[in-house]
Motif scaffolding. Structure first.
Motif, PDB file in Angstrom:
ATOM      1  N   ILE A 187      13.344   8.381  -6.991  1.00 28.27           N
ATOM      2  CA  ILE A 187      13.920   9.102  -8.024  1.00 28.27           C
ATOM      3  C   ILE A 187      15.302   9.764  -7.672  1.00 28.27           C
ATOM      4  O   ILE A 187      16.346  10.003  -8.188  1.00 28.27           O
ATOM      5  CB  ILE A 187      13.000   9.937  -8.942  1.00 28.27           C
ATOM      6  CG1 ILE A 187      11.979   9.140  -9.350  1.00 28.27           C
ATOM      7  CG2 ILE A 187      13.833  10.766  -9.849  1.00 28.27           C
ATOM      8  CD1 ILE A 187      10.552  10.050  -9.993  1.00 28.27           C
ATOM      9  N   PHE A 188      15.052  10.502  -6.283  1.00 25.00           N
ATOM     10  CA  PHE A 188      16.327  10.952  -5.798  1.00 25.00           C
ATOM     11  C   PHE A 188      17.321  10.030  -5.623  1.00 25.00           C
ATOM     12  O   PHE A 188      18.576  10.425  -5.776  1.00 25.00           O
ATOM     13  CB  PHE A 188      15.857  11.882  -4.311  1.00 25.00           C
ATOM     14  CG  PHE A 188      16.993  12.540  -3.767  1.00 25.00           C
ATOM     15  CD1 PHE A 188      17.097  13.809  -4.002  1.00 25.00           C
ATOM     16  CD2 PHE A 188      17.847  12.097  -2.817  1.00 25.00           C
ATOM     17  CE1 PHE A 188      18.038  14.754  -3.480  1.00 25.00           C
ATOM     18  CE2 PHE A 188      18.743  12.636  -2.294  1.00 25.00           C
ATOM     19  CZ  PHE A 188      18.958  14.102  -2.617  1.00 25.00           C
ATOM     20  N   PHE A 189      17.261   8.953  -5.090  1.00 29.36           N
ATOM     21  CA  PHE A 189      18.290   7.897  -5.022  1.00 29.36           C
ATOM     22  C   PHE A 189      18.849   7.553  -6.125  1.00 29.36           C
ATOM     23  O   PHE A 189      20.011   7.148  -6.321  1.00 29.36           O
ATOM     24  CB  PHE A 189      17.782   6.757  -4.033  1.00 29.36           C
ATOM     25  CG  PHE A 189      17.529   7.063  -2.717  1.00 29.36           C
ATOM     26  CD1 PHE A 189      18.672   7.503  -1.795  1.00 29.36           C
ATOM     27  CD2 PHE A 189      16.335   6.647  -1.891  1.00 29.36           C
ATOM     28  CE1 PHE A 189      18.541   7.939  -0.505  1.00 29.36           C
ATOM     29  CE2 PHE A 189      16.499   7.240  -0.636  1.00 29.36           C
ATOM     30  CZ  PHE A 189      17.325   7.675   0.069  1.00 29.36           C
ATOM     31  N   VAL A 190      17.748   7.313  -7.302  1.00 29.89           N
ATOM     32  CA  VAL A 190      18.421   7.214  -8.583  1.00 29.89           C
ATOM     33  C   VAL A 190      19.600   8.367  -9.234  1.00 29.89           C
ATOM     34  O   VAL A 190      20.648   7.882  -9.782  1.00 29.89           O
ATOM     35  CB  VAL A 190      17.312   6.888  -9.662  1.00 29.89           C
ATOM     36  CG1 VAL A 190      18.018   6.915 -10.991  1.00 29.89           C
ATOM     37  CG2 VAL A 190      16.574   5.537  -9.299  1.00 29.89           C
ATOM     38  N   ALA A 191      19.285   9.701  -8.730  1.00 29.26           N
ATOM     39  CA  ALA A 191      19.969  10.565  -9.120  1.00 29.26           C
ATOM     40  C   ALA A 191      21.224  10.641  -8.019  1.00 29.26           C
ATOM     41  O   ALA A 191      22.397  10.856  -8.810  1.00 29.26           O
ATOM     42  CB  ALA A 191      19.229  12.018  -8.595  1.00 29.26           C
ATOM     43  N   VAL A 192      21.146  10.209  -6.976  1.00 26.61           N
ATOM     44  CA  VAL A 192      22.365   9.838  -6.001  1.00 26.61           C
ATOM     45  C   VAL A 192      23.281   8.890  -6.726  1.00 26.61           C
ATOM     46  O   VAL A 192      24.702   9.118  -6.671  1.00 26.61           O
ATOM     47  CB  VAL A 192      22.005   9.480  -4.711  1.00 26.61           C
ATOM     48  CG1 VAL A 192      23.257   8.902  -3.829  1.00 26.61           C
ATOM     49  CG2 VAL A 192      21.320  10.754  -3.869  1.00 26.61           C
ATOM     50  N   TRP A 193      22.659   7.753  -7.340  1.00 26.25           N
ATOM     51  CA  TRP A 193      23.507   6.599  -7.893  1.00 26.25           C
ATOM     52  C   TRP A 193      24.215   7.253  -9.223  1.00 26.25           C
ATOM     53  O   TRP A 193      25.537   7.059  -9.464  1.00 26.25           O
ATOM     54  CB  TRP A 193      22.484   5.302  -8.259  1.00 26.25           C
ATOM     55  CG  TRP A 193      23.146   4.385  -8.800  1.00 26.25           C
ATOM     56  CD1 TRP A 193      24.144   3.670  -8.140  1.00 26.25           C
ATOM     57  CD2 TRP A 193      23.078   3.602 -10.076  1.00 26.25           C
ATOM     58  NE1 TRP A 193      24.572   2.736  -9.167  1.00 26.25           N
ATOM     59  CE2 TRP A 193      23.747   2.666 -10.277  1.00 26.25           C
ATOM     60  CE3 TRP A 193      21.949   4.000 -10.999  1.00 26.25           C
ATOM     61  CZ2 TRP A 193      23.856   1.991 -11.109  1.00 26.25           C
ATOM     62  CZ3 TRP A 193      22.000   3.089 -12.077  1.00 26.25           C
ATOM     63  CH2 TRP A 193      22.649   1.981 -12.244  1.00 26.25           C
ATOM     64  N   GLN A 194      23.629   8.130  -9.963  1.00 24.00           N
ATOM     65  CA  GLN A 194      23.934   8.682 -11.066  1.00 24.00           C
ATOM     66  C   GLN A 194      25.135   9.875 -10.795  1.00 24.00           C
ATOM     67  O   GLN A 194      26.047   9.693 -11.366  1.00 24.00           O
ATOM     68  CB  GLN A 194      22.776   9.454 -11.835  1.00 24.00           C
ATOM     69  CG  GLN A 194      23.163   9.865 -13.385  1.00 24.00           C
ATOM     70  CD  GLN A 194      23.527   8.918 -14.307  1.00 24.00           C
ATOM     71  OE1 GLN A 194      22.950   7.688 -14.252  1.00 24.00           O
ATOM     72  NE2 GLN A 194      24.683   9.123 -15.145  1.00 24.00           N
ATOM     73  N   TYR A 195      24.810  10.685  -9.778  1.00 22.77           N
ATOM     74  CA  TYR A 195      25.750  11.859  -9.810  1.00 22.77           C
ATOM     75  C   TYR A 195      26.541  11.675  -8.435  1.00 22.77           C
ATOM     76  O   TYR A 195      27.284  12.720  -8.135  1.00 22.77           O
ATOM     77  CB  TYR A 195      24.662  13.086  -9.759  1.00 22.77           C
ATOM     78  CG  TYR A 195      24.194  13.334 -10.989  1.00 22.77           C
ATOM     79  CD1 TYR A 195      24.926  13.821 -12.033  1.00 22.77           C
ATOM     80  CD2 TYR A 195      22.957  13.298 -11.150  1.00 22.77           C
ATOM     81  CE1 TYR A 195      24.205  14.042 -13.253  1.00 22.77           C
ATOM     82  CE2 TYR A 195      22.251  13.403 -12.539  1.00 22.77           C
ATOM     83  CZ  TYR A 195      22.941  13.762 -13.394  1.00 22.77           C
ATOM     84  OH  TYR A 195      22.357  13.832 -14.870  1.00 22.77           O
ATOM     85  N   GLY A 196      26.414  10.890  -7.728  1.00 21.33           N
ATOM     86  CA  GLY A 196      26.969  10.651  -6.236  1.00 21.33           C
ATOM     87  C   GLY A 196      26.905  11.758  -5.347  1.00 21.33           C
ATOM     88  O   GLY A 196      25.967  12.145  -5.119  1.00 21.33           O
ATOM     89  N   TRP A 197      27.943  12.279  -4.785  1.00 16.76           N
ATOM     90  CA  TRP A 197      28.151  13.123  -3.585  1.00 16.76           C
ATOM     91  C   TRP A 197      27.542  14.319  -4.220  1.00 16.76           C
ATOM     92  O   TRP A 197      27.136  15.379  -3.372  1.00 16.76           O
ATOM     93  CB  TRP A 197      29.536  13.271  -3.138  1.00 16.76           C
ATOM     94  CG  TRP A 197      29.924  12.225  -2.440  1.00 16.76           C
ATOM     95  CD1 TRP A 197      30.625  11.144  -2.946  1.00 16.76           C
ATOM     96  CD2 TRP A 197      29.378  11.724  -1.024  1.00 16.76           C
ATOM     97  NE1 TRP A 197      30.894  10.150  -1.863  1.00 16.76           N
ATOM     98  CE2 TRP A 197      29.975  10.407  -0.794  1.00 16.76           C
ATOM     99  CE3 TRP A 197      28.695  12.217   0.063  1.00 16.76           C
ATOM    100  CZ2 TRP A 197      29.936   9.883   0.453  1.00 16.76           C
ATOM    101  CZ3 TRP A 197      28.537  11.669   1.088  1.00 16.76           C
ATOM    102  CH2 TRP A 197      29.082  10.445   1.279  1.00 16.76           C
ATOM    103  N   TYR A 198      27.296  14.629  -5.515  1.00 11.64           N
ATOM    104  CA  TYR A 198      26.978  16.056  -5.831  1.00 11.64           C
ATOM    105  C   TYR A 198      25.578  16.506  -5.569  1.00 11.64           C
ATOM    106  O   TYR A 198      25.328  17.400  -5.334  1.00 11.64           O
ATOM    107  CB  TYR A 198      27.155  16.126  -7.404  1.00 11.64           C
ATOM    108  CG  TYR A 198      26.869  17.538  -7.823  1.00 11.64           C
ATOM    109  CD1 TYR A 198      27.642  18.594  -7.861  1.00 11.64           C
ATOM    110  CD2 TYR A 198      25.601  17.785  -8.379  1.00 11.64           C
ATOM    111  CE1 TYR A 198      27.320  19.674  -8.230  1.00 11.64           C
ATOM    112  CE2 TYR A 198      24.923  19.036  -8.854  1.00 11.64           C
ATOM    113  CZ  TYR A 198      26.086  19.928  -8.926  1.00 11.64           C
ATOM    114  OH  TYR A 198      25.783  21.282  -9.211  1.00 11.64           O
ATOM    115  N   MET A 199      24.890  15.229  -5.344  1.00 11.58           N
ATOM    116  CA  MET A 199      23.190  15.402  -4.778  1.00 11.58           C
ATOM    117  C   MET A 199      23.146  15.820  -3.358  1.00 11.58           C
ATOM    118  O   MET A 199      22.170  16.152  -3.004  1.00 11.58           O
ATOM    119  CB  MET A 199      22.589  14.181  -4.944  1.00 11.58           C
ATOM    120  CG  MET A 199      22.463  13.402  -6.350  1.00 11.58           C
ATOM    121  SD  MET A 199      21.451  14.623  -7.224  1.00 11.58           S
ATOM    122  CE  MET A 199      19.867  14.793  -6.478  1.00 11.58           C
ATOM    123  N   LEU A 200      24.255  16.103  -2.444  1.00 12.04           N
ATOM    124  CA  LEU A 200      24.137  16.654  -1.235  1.00 12.04           C
ATOM    125  C   LEU A 200      23.821  18.097  -1.588  1.00 12.04           C
ATOM    126  O   LEU A 200      23.283  18.772  -0.771  1.00 12.04           O
ATOM    127  CB  LEU A 200      25.576  16.529  -0.696  1.00 12.04           C
ATOM    128  CG  LEU A 200      25.763  15.486   0.144  1.00 12.04           C
ATOM    129  CD1 LEU A 200      27.196  15.366   0.983  1.00 12.04           C
ATOM    130  CD2 LEU A 200      24.905  14.912   1.096  1.00 12.04           C
TER     131      LEU A 200
END
Length: 173
Positions: free
Chosen positions: A103-116
């Motif tokens: 789910i975290f990687f789905v969020a990375v796909w959705q929000y990009g670098w912001y997930m850092l």
């Protein structure tokens, strides 16, 4: 905020140095060391509470990351509730961490670098995947102690700290 926190940490370290070299400090340290067994339990409960709140508020890890931006909102919300229960009870923690990481990687796909800014969760999920947390859990009761990656287990705190540091470093950006 960074300067205030840094100063407080510095003062705490200096006080700790003086306190550890006193008889009272040594007794207090021994008492606190007995409580180390509860650390993994608190980690599991914190992750559980975070995922539960994420599902309840229709956000993922933070209020600005709306689950409504995701496909299959109801599936992800249900998964977050289920993952929260799994972490809370300590049942199939490693599997729950793999799903949470997905789910975290789905969020990375959705929000990009912001997930850092939420990279601390990446570190926590990674440590849970690799080492699990069998303290006060059904996993320990059913499956016993986890025996894989024991030689690397000394690095789990470092992994979490580095990931948390990355999240703190990029959060103001």
């Amino acid at each position: 905020t960074f300067i205030i926190i840094s100063l407080c940490v510095g003062v705490a370290l200096i006080l700790n140095l003086f306190f550890r070299h006193s008889a009272l400090g040594a007794r207090f340290h021994r008492l606190m060391e007995k409580g180390h067994i509860f650390g993994p339990l608190f980690v599991r409960l914190a992750v559980s509470a975070s995922l539960f709140h994420s599902a309840a508020s229709l956000s993922f890890l933070g209020p600005e990351l709306s689950l409504l931006d995701f496909s299959y909102v109801s599936l992800i919300t249900t998964a977050l509730y289920l993952l929260s229960a799994m972490f809370f009870l300590g049942i199939f923690v490693e599997i729950a961490a793999i799903i949470a990481m997905a789910i975290f990687f789905v969020a990375v796909w959705q929000y990009g670098w912001y997930m850092l800014a939420y990279f601390n969760y990446f570190g926590t999920f990674l440590v849970l995947i690799l080492f699990g947390l069998r303290t006060f859990s059904f996993d320990k009761l059913f499956f016993g102690k986890l025996k894989r990656f024991q030689t690397l287990e000394k690095y789990k705190t470092a992994i979490v700290r580095i990931c948390y540091g990355v999240a703190l470093a990029v959060a103001p950006i």
